[in-house]
Scaffold this motif. Structure first.
Motif, PDB file in Angstrom:
ATOM      1  N   ASP A 169       7.107 -42.927 -22.939  1.00  0.00           N
ATOM      2  CA  ASP A 169       7.411 -41.543 -22.562  1.00  0.00           C
ATOM      3  C   ASP A 169       6.805 -40.551 -23.550  1.00  0.00           C
ATOM      4  O   ASP A 169       6.309 -39.485 -23.158  1.00  0.00           O
ATOM      5  N   HIS A 172       4.012 -37.584 -22.824  1.00  0.00           N
ATOM      6  CA  HIS A 172       4.217 -36.173 -23.179  1.00  0.00           C
ATOM      7  C   HIS A 172       3.118 -35.673 -24.119  1.00  0.00           C
ATOM      8  O   HIS A 172       2.672 -34.522 -24.000  1.00  0.00           O
ATOM      9  N   ALA A 204       5.771 -37.839 -14.842  1.00  0.00           N
ATOM     10  CA  ALA A 204       6.227 -38.527 -16.044  1.00  0.00           C
ATOM     11  C   ALA A 204       6.237 -37.617 -17.257  1.00  0.00           C
ATOM     12  O   ALA A 204       6.923 -37.895 -18.239  1.00  0.00           O
TER      13      ALA A 204
END
Length: 235
Positions: free
Chosen positions: A26, A30, A59
């Motif tokens: 994750d 980002h 996502a």
């Protein structure tokens, strides 16, 4: 140079330096979105779409507006990020005012103050594809130079995401295997306790565990752990 901006070469170098053992998937996603927003000319907002087993999701996003524009596409099954993800191609909307494709989405984007967009397909793995979605406030925000920078960035990002996804999948599988081995060990201990108490076979002992699990609405592993813990306490 605006201090919030990052040179494209520096952005690519950072993508190459990501240490997968230290960064969760994750966080990689980002950071990809942030670096794209900071290094690709014309970007106001960026998002990353991932598609797996026919289901798309955002996502990562640098702004809620980018997420909302993506999610409109998922809801109505039409739009450039979905088509770019499926084809692994680059899809440019130079001017929302003159765009004839995806009429509903274009109207939504124009109402939100977006003048142009660029979605670039990310072939991450066989089962997982995606798209890097760039949104510009002005029409014609992405000229030929910006598109070239974006496509170079997307190529590096696809490699970083593929590696991160593979590492994450491998790490998840390893955790699942460790959990399964721990569960099996405690279940075997509990079976041994039952066999000693009831003078029964291993299959009969497991049947007792399964019945206790069903009656108490708990997992077999949890029942086994409680049984082993109780015996240890009594010692």
């Amino acid at each position: 140079m605006d201090p919030s901006r990052v040179r494209p070469a520096d952005a690519l170098a950072e993508l190459g330096r990501i240490r997968l053992a230290e960064v969760e998937l994750d966080k990689v996603l980002h950071r990809v979105a942030e670096l794209a927003n900071q290094s690709i000319p014309g970007c106001a907002y960026v998002s990353v779409t991932l598609t797996h087993a026919g289901t798309a999701r955002t996502a990562a996003a640098t702004a809620e507006l980018a997420r909302e524009l993506d999610e409109w596409q998922y809801r109505y099954d039409q739009g450039p990020c979905l088509d770019a993800s499926a084809s692994a191609e680059s899809l440019l909307v130079p001017d929302m005012a003159g765009e004839q494709r995806w009429a509903g989405w274009v109207a939504r984007a124009r109402a939100a103050g977006v003048g142009s967009s660029l979605s670039i397909g990310l072939p991450i793995q066989e089962a997982v594809t995606g798209a890097l979605n760039l949104y510009g406030v002005a029409a014609h925000a992405f000229d030929a130079e910006a598109i070239a920078v974006a496509e170079d960035f997307a190529a590096y990002a696809a490699v970083a995401l593929a590696n991160a996804h593979l590492y994450d999948s491998t790490a998840t599988l390893a955790r699942q295997m460790r959990d399964a081995m721990r569960s099996r060990a405690v279940i075997e201990q509990a079976k041994g306790i039952i066999m000693g108490q009831r003078r029964c076979s291993p299959d009969e002992a497991f049947a007792v565990l399964a019945k206790l699990s069903q009656d108490s609405n708990r997992k077999v592993r949890d029942v086994a752990e409680a049984m082993v813990a109780a015996v240890d306490t009594d010692r």
